[in-house]
Enzyme design. Structure first.
Site, mmCIF file in Angstrom:
data_model
loop_
_atom_site.group_PDB
_atom_site.id
_atom_site.type_symbol
_atom_site.label_atom_id
_atom_site.label_comp_id
_atom_site.label_asym_id
_atom_site.label_seq_id
_atom_site.Cartn_x
_atom_site.Cartn_y
_atom_site.Cartn_z
ATOM 1 N N CYS A 99 -0.073 31.599 91.300
ATOM 2 C CA CYS A 99 0.863 30.485 91.427
ATOM 3 C C CYS A 99 2.263 30.837 90.926
ATOM 4 O O CYS A 99 3.252 30.345 91.458
ATOM 5 C CB CYS A 99 0.330 29.229 90.753
ATOM 6 S SG CYS A 99 -0.062 29.419 88.999
ATOM 7 N N HIS A 140 -0.529 25.579 85.768
ATOM 8 C CA HIS A 140 -0.189 25.857 87.164
ATOM 9 C C HIS A 140 1.326 25.795 87.319
ATOM 10 O O HIS A 140 1.976 24.862 86.844
ATOM 11 C CB HIS A 140 -0.873 24.813 88.066
ATOM 12 C CG HIS A 140 -0.601 24.990 89.513
ATOM 13 N ND1 HIS A 140 -0.965 26.118 90.219
ATOM 14 C CD2 HIS A 140 0.008 24.162 90.413
ATOM 15 C CE1 HIS A 140 -0.604 25.974 91.483
ATOM 16 N NE2 HIS A 140 -0.007 24.803 91.617
#
EC number: 3.4.19.12
Length: 188
Positions: A24, A125
């Site tokens: 990510c 994330h």
């Protein structure tokens, strides 16, 4: 080139990478920069530069699947002559001078699941936000497609909701000049 009467203008082309492995941070960098400039290999090289003598690199997953930390993002941006400025969540979002910001990278809590089973664990994330042709987009690599947030009010509302979760961190992606002058911050 003129359009036929009643024809709708074509939507802007928005670069958006989808989630793969634990990459990510790489996806957030490429999405905020609106082109593929970084790969897992490039991020791994940055990790090696950041911790050259380390057997177990502290800047990425032990499994070699990504999960890069903020130092990798900052070094990647610095290599392009850009900077990441940490946004102090205690400041009102009205002080954020969005026209001076190339994009934003958020670090958010992310639930962990195995298939349909949600586990009581929290991971982190990385998510990119970027303006393209006057519209701000959520370029989260977990989304199927970019999500339009609208104008400055829309992105501020999105940021306020993310920051209200309590565990969100926001990095402003700016040029070195904007970083040095501090003009990412409104003082009026």
């Amino acid at each position: 080139m003129s359009q036929a009467p009643g024809a709708q203008p074509s939507p802007p082309t928005v670069y958006h990478e989808r989630q793969r492995l634990e990459l990510c941070a790489v996806h957030a960098l490429n999405n905020v920069l609106q082109q593929q400039l970084f790969s897992q290999e490039a991020a791994d090289e940055i990790c090696k530069r950041l911790a050259p003598d380390s057997r177990l690199n502290p800047h990425r997953s032990l499994l070699g699947t990504g999960n890069y930390d903020v130092n990798v993002i900052m070094a990647a941006l610095q290599g392009l002559g850009l900077a990441a400025v940490w946004w102090d969540r205690r400041r009102p979002l009205s002080q954020l001078a969005l026209p001076q910001v190339l994009g934003l990278i958020l670090n958010l809590p992310s639930p962990v699941s195995l298939g349909l089973l949600s586990l009581p664990l929290r991971r982190r994330h990385w998510v990119a936000l970027r303006q393209v042709d006057g519209i701000y987009y959520n370029l989260d690599s977990k989304l199927r497609a970019p999500e339009a947030l609208g104008d400055e009010d829309g992105v501020r509302a999105f940021l306020a909701a993310a920051l209200a979760q309590g565990l969100c961190q926001v990095l402003l992606v700016v040029t070195k000049e904007v970083e040095e002058k501090g003009c990412w911050l409104r003082t009026d």
